[in-house]
Scaffold this motif. Structure first.
Motif, PDB file in Angstrom:
ATOM      1  N   GLY A 101       0.859  -1.185   0.000  1.00 37.41           N
ATOM      2  CA  GLY A 101       0.000   0.000   0.000  1.00 37.41           C
ATOM      3  C   GLY A 101       0.892   1.231   0.000  1.00 37.41           C
ATOM      4  N   ARG A 102       0.280   2.391   0.122  1.00 36.34           N
ATOM      5  CA  ARG A 102       1.073   3.627   0.075  1.00 36.34           C
ATOM      6  C   ARG A 102       0.611   4.609   1.129  1.00 36.34           C
ATOM      7  NH1 ARG A 102       2.584   5.225  -6.194  1.00 36.34           N
ATOM      8  NH2 ARG A 102       3.782   3.333  -6.550  1.00 36.34           N
ATOM      9  N   LEU A 103       1.513   5.484   1.541  1.00 32.28           N
ATOM     10  CA  LEU A 103       1.136   6.672   2.314  1.00 32.28           C
ATOM     11  C   LEU A 103       1.521   7.868   1.460  1.00 32.28           C
ATOM     12  CD1 LEU A 103       2.390   5.843   5.953  1.00 32.28           C
ATOM     13  CD2 LEU A 103       0.048   5.734   5.088  1.00 32.28           C
ATOM     14  N   ASP A 104       0.725   8.933   1.539  1.00 32.37           N
ATOM     15  CA  ASP A 104       1.038  10.142   0.775  1.00 32.37           C
ATOM     16  C   ASP A 104       2.356  10.743   1.259  1.00 32.37           C
ATOM     17  OD1 ASP A 104      -1.611   9.862   0.046  1.00 32.37           O
ATOM     18  OD2 ASP A 104      -2.289  11.453   1.398  1.00 32.37           O
ATOM     19  N   LYS A 105       2.909  11.578   0.419  1.00 29.78           N
ATOM     20  CA  LYS A 105       4.108  12.336   0.796  1.00 29.78           C
ATOM     21  C   LYS A 105       3.885  13.087   2.123  1.00 29.78           C
ATOM     22  CE  LYS A 105       7.370  15.220  -1.714  1.00 29.78           C
ATOM     23  NZ  LYS A 105       7.657  15.784  -3.028  1.00 29.78           N
ATOM     24  N   ASP A 106       2.662  13.615   2.295  1.00 32.19           N
ATOM     25  CA  ASP A 106       2.362  14.431   3.478  1.00 32.19           C
ATOM     26  C   ASP A 106       1.787  13.626   4.639  1.00 32.19           C
ATOM     27  OD1 ASP A 106       3.124  16.626   2.039  1.00 32.19           O
ATOM     28  OD2 ASP A 106       1.104  16.996   1.278  1.00 32.19           O
ATOM     29  N   THR A 107       1.887  12.307   4.565  1.00 30.58           N
ATOM     30  CA  THR A 107       1.426  11.456   5.668  1.00 30.58           C
ATOM     31  C   THR A 107       2.650  10.784   6.275  1.00 30.58           C
ATOM     32  OG1 THR A 107      -0.646  11.015   4.502  1.00 30.58           O
ATOM     33  CG2 THR A 107      -0.075   9.496   6.270  1.00 30.58           C
ATOM     34  N   SER A 108       2.675  10.719   7.602  1.00 30.38           N
ATOM     35  CA  SER A 108       3.785  10.039   8.279  1.00 30.38           C
ATOM     36  C   SER A 108       3.281   8.725   8.872  1.00 30.38           C
ATOM     37  CB  SER A 108       4.359  10.937   9.376  1.00 30.38           C
ATOM     38  OG  SER A 108       3.327  11.288  10.282  1.00 30.38           O
ATOM     39  N   LEU A 133      -5.068   2.008  11.343  1.00 31.43           N
ATOM     40  CA  LEU A 133      -5.469   3.090  12.253  1.00 31.43           C
ATOM     41  C   LEU A 133      -4.678   4.357  11.934  1.00 31.43           C
ATOM     42  CD1 LEU A 133      -6.743   4.313  14.841  1.00 31.43           C
ATOM     43  CD2 LEU A 133      -5.026   3.088  16.164  1.00 31.43           C
ATOM     44  N   TYR A 134      -5.417   5.435  11.682  1.00 33.26           N
ATOM     45  CA  TYR A 134      -4.813   6.736  11.357  1.00 33.26           C
ATOM     46  C   TYR A 134      -5.158   7.746  12.437  1.00 33.26           C
ATOM     47  CZ  TYR A 134      -4.426   4.826   6.636  1.00 33.26           C
ATOM     48  OH  TYR A 134      -4.111   4.056   5.553  1.00 33.26           O
ATOM     49  N   ARG A 135      -4.228   8.658  12.726  1.00 26.95           N
ATOM     50  CA  ARG A 135      -4.534   9.790  13.602  1.00 26.95           C
ATOM     51  C   ARG A 135      -4.463  11.054  12.741  1.00 26.95           C
ATOM     52  NH1 ARG A 135      -0.886   9.280  17.946  1.00 26.95           N
ATOM     53  NH2 ARG A 135      -2.288   7.621  18.619  1.00 26.95           N
ATOM     54  N   TYR A 188      -7.638   5.837  -2.801  1.00 25.58           N
ATOM     55  CA  TYR A 188      -6.680   6.929  -2.978  1.00 25.58           C
ATOM     56  C   TYR A 188      -7.016   8.099  -2.046  1.00 25.58           C
ATOM     57  CZ  TYR A 188      -4.088  10.576  -5.458  1.00 25.58           C
ATOM     58  OH  TYR A 188      -3.248  11.607  -5.778  1.00 25.58           O
ATOM     59  N   HIS A 189      -6.049   8.529  -1.217  1.00 24.88           N
ATOM     60  CA  HIS A 189      -6.220   9.672  -0.309  1.00 24.88           C
ATOM     61  C   HIS A 189      -7.480   9.524   0.566  1.00 24.88           C
ATOM     62  CE1 HIS A 189      -3.599  12.766  -2.706  1.00 24.88           C
ATOM     63  NE2 HIS A 189      -2.934  11.714  -2.320  1.00 24.88           N
ATOM     64  N   GLN A 190      -7.766   8.302   0.977  1.00 26.73           N
ATOM     65  CA  GLN A 190      -9.084   8.041   1.572  1.00 26.73           C
ATOM     66  C   GLN A 190      -9.400   8.869   2.816  1.00 26.73           C
ATOM     67  OE1 GLN A 190     -10.269   3.998   1.713  1.00 26.73           O
ATOM     68  NE2 GLN A 190     -12.119   4.411   2.911  1.00 26.73           N
ATOM     69  N   VAL A 191      -8.451   8.952   3.736  1.00 28.41           N
ATOM     70  CA  VAL A 191      -8.759   9.671   4.987  1.00 28.41           C
ATOM     71  C   VAL A 191      -9.038  11.142   4.671  1.00 28.41           C
ATOM     72  CG1 VAL A 191      -7.880  10.383   7.240  1.00 28.41           C
ATOM     73  CG2 VAL A 191      -7.361   8.080   6.371  1.00 28.41           C
ATOM     74  N   ARG A 192      -8.154  11.733   3.871  1.00 26.45           N
ATOM     75  CA  ARG A 192      -8.347  13.161   3.529  1.00 26.45           C
ATOM     76  C   ARG A 192      -9.684  13.370   2.828  1.00 26.45           C
ATOM     77  NH1 ARG A 192      -3.067  15.258   4.281  1.00 26.45           N
ATOM     78  NH2 ARG A 192      -1.585  13.547   4.205  1.00 26.45           N
ATOM     79  N   ARG A 193     -10.044  12.456   1.946  1.00 30.42           N
ATOM     80  CA  ARG A 193     -11.291  12.619   1.181  1.00 30.42           C
ATOM     81  C   ARG A 193     -12.520  12.344   2.036  1.00 30.42           C
ATOM     82  NH1 ARG A 193     -10.498   8.738  -3.358  1.00 30.42           N
ATOM     83  NH2 ARG A 193     -12.233   9.670  -4.488  1.00 30.42           N
ATOM     84  N   THR A 204      -2.921  17.291   9.463  1.00 30.81           N
ATOM     85  CA  THR A 204      -1.820  16.332   9.650  1.00 30.81           C
ATOM     86  C   THR A 204      -2.409  14.928   9.664  1.00 30.81           C
ATOM     87  OG1 THR A 204      -1.954  16.259  12.075  1.00 30.81           O
ATOM     88  CG2 THR A 204      -0.516  17.944  11.115  1.00 30.81           C
ATOM     89  N   LEU A 205      -1.623  13.988   9.157  1.00 36.32           N
ATOM     90  CA  LEU A 205      -2.109  12.599   9.098  1.00 36.32           C
ATOM     91  C   LEU A 205      -0.946  11.656   9.373  1.00 36.32           C
ATOM     92  CD1 LEU A 205      -4.513  10.757   8.527  1.00 36.32           C
ATOM     93  CD2 LEU A 205      -3.956  10.873   6.101  1.00 36.32           C
ATOM     94  N   HIS A 206      -1.205  10.726  10.294  1.00 38.85           N
ATOM     95  CA  HIS A 206      -0.159   9.815  10.754  1.00 38.85           C
ATOM     96  C   HIS A 206      -0.769   8.434  10.894  1.00 38.85           C
ATOM     97  CE1 HIS A 206       3.450   8.725  13.022  1.00 38.85           C
ATOM     98  NE2 HIS A 206       2.688   8.222  13.974  1.00 38.85           N
TER      99      HIS A 206
HETATM  100  N1  URA Z   1      -5.453   8.326   3.527  1.00 38.52           N
HETATM  101  C1  URA Z   1      -4.895   9.447   3.051  1.00 38.52           C
HETATM  102  O1  URA Z   1      -5.580  10.404   2.746  1.00 38.52           O
HETATM  103  N2  URA Z   1      -3.568   9.483   2.907  1.00 38.52           N
HETATM  104  C2  URA Z   1      -2.753   8.462   3.264  1.00 38.52           C
HETATM  105  O2  URA Z   1      -1.538   8.566   3.127  1.00 38.52           O
HETATM  106  C3  URA Z   1      -3.345   7.294   3.765  1.00 38.52           C
HETATM  107  C4  URA Z   1      -4.705   7.252   3.887  1.00 38.52           C
END
Ligand code: URA
Length: 231
Positions: A101-108, A133-135, A188-193, A204-206
């Motif tokens: 899977g992937r994490l975005d450039k701006d996700t740690s 699990l994301y914070r 793609y970018h699920q949490v942000r979306r 911020t996303l971790h």
């Molecule tokens: N959701 C996001 O938006 N970015 C990620 O890196 C992982 C999940």
């Protein structure tokens, strides 16, 4: 049993073409006998290079604490890559070490890297439903109404047809702009979306957890091996 040139190139020691030279320059033995012929077959456990056993002949599985600013893509033009944190020989492996899977450039946070293609398929398959699990911190106070909304499995993201699978949202009364979200899929970018669909922008996303695996006290930019019993 694998051909020596194949084994050496799979494990990042040299390319198949360079194997003959490599065997001249290094003391390579198979079952204690000097090996000169790159096409000879050997069981990985019988091979020593300059007296050392082969480097992870059964594959690598690494848990890395991805710092902000690194990409999970292999494309150098997309910026510094998580793979650049690995030792050179591991970067030269074939199949190449890649992220599960992937994490975005701006996700740690937590991401797994492996050269075991079967693990990439297994953990990215929608069938597998690994909880992640994301914070997140966002730009406005979050309403408790989002909890049933995310849990319902009906939220449709911009540009998608199918709704998101049910997701578990935790809010913190003392920190109304912080949330934890557990997803079992990886659009793609699920949490942000998902937050964007409710009008909030993620600041911020971790990623804290992947299945049972957690970061523990792993510092950003460092990694550790994952043992077979942990997966
Ligand atoms: N959701 C996001 O938006 N970015 C990620 O890196 C992982 C999940």
């Amino acid at each position: 049993m694998r051909r020596l040139d194949q084994l050496l190139s799979n494990l990042g020691y040299c390319s198949r073409r360079e194997a003959r030279d490599f065997l001249k320059k290094h003391a390579v033995t198979v079952g204690g006998k000097p090996a000169r012929n790159p096409s000879a077959k050997a069981a990985p456990a019988d091979v020593l290079i300059d007296g050392e056993p082969l480097d992870h002949p059964d594959g690598l599985l690494l848990l890395i604490n991805k710092p902000l600013g690194l990409v999970c893509s292999h494309e150098e033009r997309e910026g510094p890559r998580v793979y650049d944190l690995l030792p050179e020989r591991w970067r030269a492996r074939n199949p190449q070490v890649t992220s599960i899977g992937r994490l975005d450039k701006d996700t740690s946070g937590l991401i797994l890297l492996t050269d075991r293609t079967e693990l990439v398929h297994k953990y990215t398959s929608p069938k597998h439903k690994v909880p992640k699990l994301y914070r997140a911190t966002v730009d406005r106070d979050l309403s408790p109404e989002l909890i049933p909304l995310f849990a319902a499995g009906t939220l449709v993201l911009d540009g998608e047809d199918a709704p998101c699978a049910p997701a578990e949202l935790h809010l913190f009364p003392d920190a109304p702009r912080t949330a934890e979200l557990v997803l079992t899929e990886g659009k793609y970018h699920q949490v942000r979306r998902m937050f964007a669909a409710t009008g909030a922008t993620v600041l911020t996303l971790h990623r804290v957890q992947f299945g049972r695996l957690t970061l523990g006290d792993l510092k950003p930019g460092t990694f550790r091996e994952v043992t077979e019993s942990e997966i």
